[in-house]
Write an enzyme that holds these catalytic residues in place. Structure first.
Site, PDB file in Angstrom:
ATOM      1  N   ASN A 157      23.870  12.628 -45.363  1.00  8.89           N
ATOM      2  CA  ASN A 157      25.075  11.796 -44.924  1.00  8.89           C
ATOM      3  C   ASN A 157      26.663  11.250 -45.822  1.00  8.89           C
ATOM      4  O   ASN A 157      27.201  10.812 -44.487  1.00  8.89           O
ATOM      5  CB  ASN A 157      24.164  10.211 -45.257  1.00  8.89           C
ATOM      6  CG  ASN A 157      24.165   9.725 -46.313  1.00  8.89           C
ATOM      7  OD1 ASN A 157      24.656  10.293 -48.006  1.00  8.89           O
ATOM      8  ND2 ASN A 157      23.961   8.313 -46.815  1.00  8.89           N
ATOM      9  N   GLU A 255      20.033   8.573 -57.232  1.00  8.01           N
ATOM     10  CA  GLU A 255      20.319   7.593 -56.299  1.00  8.01           C
ATOM     11  C   GLU A 255      19.766   7.757 -55.091  1.00  8.01           C
ATOM     12  O   GLU A 255      19.981   8.141 -54.387  1.00  8.01           O
ATOM     13  CB  GLU A 255      22.338   7.609 -55.429  1.00  8.01           C
ATOM     14  CG  GLU A 255      23.080   7.622 -57.009  1.00  8.01           C
ATOM     15  CD  GLU A 255      22.887   6.169 -57.597  1.00  8.01           C
ATOM     16  OE1 GLU A 255      22.775   5.133 -56.864  1.00  8.01           O
ATOM     17  OE2 GLU A 255      24.244   6.109 -59.218  1.00  8.01           O
ATOM     18  N   CYS A 289      23.789   4.971 -47.469  1.00  9.13           N
ATOM     19  CA  CYS A 289      22.855   3.937 -48.335  1.00  9.13           C
ATOM     20  C   CYS A 289      22.977   3.301 -48.832  1.00  9.13           C
ATOM     21  O   CYS A 289      22.024   1.901 -49.109  1.00  9.13           O
ATOM     22  CB  CYS A 289      22.620   4.933 -49.474  1.00  9.13           C
ATOM     23  SG  CYS A 289      24.156   4.844 -50.377  1.00  9.13           S
ATOM     24  N   GLU A 469      26.962   5.789 -60.935  1.00  3.11           N
ATOM     25  CA  GLU A 469      27.689   6.933 -60.652  1.00  3.11           C
ATOM     26  C   GLU A 469      28.677   6.361 -60.393  1.00  3.11           C
ATOM     27  O   GLU A 469      29.064   5.234 -60.768  1.00  3.11           O
ATOM     28  CB  GLU A 469      27.720   8.049 -59.212  1.00  3.11           C
ATOM     29  CG  GLU A 469      26.285   8.651 -59.406  1.00  3.11           C
ATOM     30  CD  GLU A 469      26.380   9.545 -58.304  1.00  3.11           C
ATOM     31  OE1 GLU A 469      26.730  10.564 -58.605  1.00  3.11           O
ATOM     32  OE2 GLU A 469      25.314   9.094 -57.279  1.00  3.11           O
TER      33      GLU A 469
END
Ligand code: NAP
Ligand code: MG
Length: 499
Positions: A157, A255, A289, A469
């Site tokens: 994505n 993640e 996300c 991150e």
């Protein structure tokens, strides 16, 4: 630009500074999700290719870790400049294979540019700690060491942004890297890695191995030469990766998914809220996300908000992401379309009203792609499956609540905890929300998407395993601490605990 990716439409892995076919020559095809056109043939690699990349990365580690970090940074500065030069070309490639509209594809590349400059700068910092020793004539300090070979396993994505978050942080810290991109977006990964090759990164420092999760992803996780795994993707696979890596005590960052909500209170600026909701719920066709998939609205604002949203959703134009008129592109593949559509029967069984959308879009050229109509659910209650499960498509579930407290409880009542947002003009409500929304990212009077790379990125609960991150958190994951004691007293001084 160097002609590095093989000829025609047959692309290659990048291992030890060379573009090479999979050891057994297998390839797979990749298609444009908006019209089914063939994009190219990409390696379907396996264990032999993973072994080769791991050997190259292990060898390269010995010199890369000793390359001064500011010099490593200089490579990243060149990478940033090349990404800027090639931004349009890479963005178009990305739109073609992933489907997101061109402005968003440019944003995807821009994140990599920003990350390149940010991490390049870290090459002159990589702060450690200097602390006093308890003994005279003794120095004590902590330095960051790289981990070794790290595997970066990425989803489709954000085909450039997510690889950049992982690989650039890993590289500046002195690690060597094997990137395994999603099977649906290998072409973007090739363009991304070409930039490093052309920027003069030494052979073996960054390797690209394309292929499936089972044939490349899991062999990387299990490989004895791979010290750590940075993974972004689904909860199911993330869990598997974590369990497998735990057998060898490997470090893993995960993640994973989200079920992000926007809260709209009665006192909110509704014009602003509508813009934020549309962008967060239907941008990237809901496949972020951080996408907003729940709208938690206070009772007094519900009717008007619903009316305005429906009016605007009706106007969203579906189409190829390269067409300037397109607002919403296709879903990534046919199985995602199936998955999204399967939630319509779940919604019906749960007694939810489908106010608009609820079906694939098939008119004209849209029939050639994986298009789904932007969908709004009403009458959703906390705890329903459509309120709890990540759908990953252009589907927004509206939940009516009485109060701020109830809104926060609903927001926090899922197994995910990535992003959340509140629209309100009340400072006390905003402040309470910032304290009590239990997600890794909180927005006030903005949607749930649009993270900036200098801040920590990640989520609570089932969204991950506690790492972050981007920002400085990225370096925490990609380095480990070494404590150094230097005694210059000329005699054996015992530490206080031994004295
Ligand atoms: P996915 O199926 O979990 O795939 C992610 C990556 O893992 C791909 O490269 C995939 O390869 C690989 N993989 C699959 N099975 C594997 C296995 N057994 N071992 C090792 N690697 C394996 O996820 P996706 O469908 O690509 O992406 C959608 C999901 O990612 C959503 O749940 C979304 O929320 C999440 N996501 C999270 C974030 C975040 O930062 N929190 C960001 C973006 C996306 P293949 O492509 O070959 O299957
Ligand atoms: Mg997948």
């Amino acid at each position: 630009m160097s002609m590095t990716a093989g000829d025609g439409t047959a692309y290659r892995n990048y291992i030890n500074g060379e573009w090479v076919a999979a050891a057994d020559g297998r390839t797979g095809e990749n298609y444009d999700p908006a019209n089914g056109e063939l994009i190219g043939h990409f390696p379907r690699s396996g264990q032999a290719d993973v072994d080769r990349a791991a050997a190259a990365a292990r060898t390269a580690f010995e010199s890369w870790r000793k390359t001064p970090a500011p010099k490593r940074g200089e490579v990243l500065y060149r990478v940033g400049r090349l990404l800027e030069e090639r931004k349009e070309d890479i963005a178009r490639t990305l739109t073609r294979e992933m489907g997101k509209v061109l402005v968003e594809a440019r944003g995807d590349v821009q994140e990599a540019i920003d990350m390149a400059y940010y991490m390049a700068g870290e090459g002159r910092r990589l702060f450690g700690s200097i602390v006093p020793s308890e003994l005279p004539n003794k120095a004590a300090y902590g330095v960051r060491d790289p981990l070794g070979v790290v595997a970066c396993i990425t989803p489709w994505n954000f085909p450039v942004a997510i690889p950049s978050w992982k690989t650039m942080a890993a590289l500046i810290a002195g690690n060597t890297v094997i990137l395994k991109p999603a099977t649906d977006t290998p072409h973007s990964a090739v363009k991304y890695v070409e930039v490093f090759a052309d920027a003069g990164l030494p052979a073996g420092v960054l390797n690209l191995v394309m292929g499936s999760g089972s044939e490349v992803g899991m062999p990387l996780v299990r490989h004895p030469d791979v010290a750590a795994i940075s993974f972004t993707g689904s909860n199911e696979v993330g869990r598997e990766v974590n369990v497998e890596a735990a057998r060898e005590l490997k470090r893993v960052t995960l993640e994973l998914g989200g079920k992000n909500a926007i809260i709209v209170l009665d006192d909110a600026d509704l014009d602003l809220a509508v813009d934020g909701i549309l962008w967060s719920a239907f941008g990237t066709t809901g496949q972020r996300c951080t996408a907003c998939s729940r709208l938690i609205v206070q009772r007094g604002a519900r009717g008007e908000l619903e009316r305005r949203l429906l009016e605007r959703i009706e106007k969203l134009r579906l189409g190829h992401g390269l067409a300037e008129t397109t607002d919403v592109g296709p879903l990534i593949n046919a199985s995602q379309l199936e998955r999204v559509h399967s939630y319509m029967s779940v919604a019906q069984r749960e007694g939810v009203r489908i106010l608009c959308g609820g079906e694939p879009a098939r008119e004209g050229d849209l029939a050639r792609g994986n298009f789904y109509r932007p969908t709004l659910f009403a009458g959703v209650k906390a705890g329903m499956r459509v309120e709890q499960e990540e759908i990953f498509g252009p589907v927004l579930a509206m939940i009516e609540v009485e109060s701020l407290e109830e809104a926060i409880a609903v927001n926090n009542g899922t197994k995910f905890g990535l992003s959340s947002s509140i629209f309100t003009s009340n400072i006390n409500a905003a402040q309470t929300a910032m304290r009590d929304l239990a997600t890794g990212i909180v927005y006030v009077n903005a949607g749930t998407i649009g993270a900036e790379i200098q801040l920590p990125f990640g989520g609570t609960r089932g969204t991950g395993n506690g790492h972050r991150e981007a920002g400085l958190g990225a370096l925490e994951f990609f380095t480990e601490w070494k404590a150094i004691y230097v005694d210059y007293s000329g005699k054996l001084q015992r530490a206080q605990i031994d004295a």
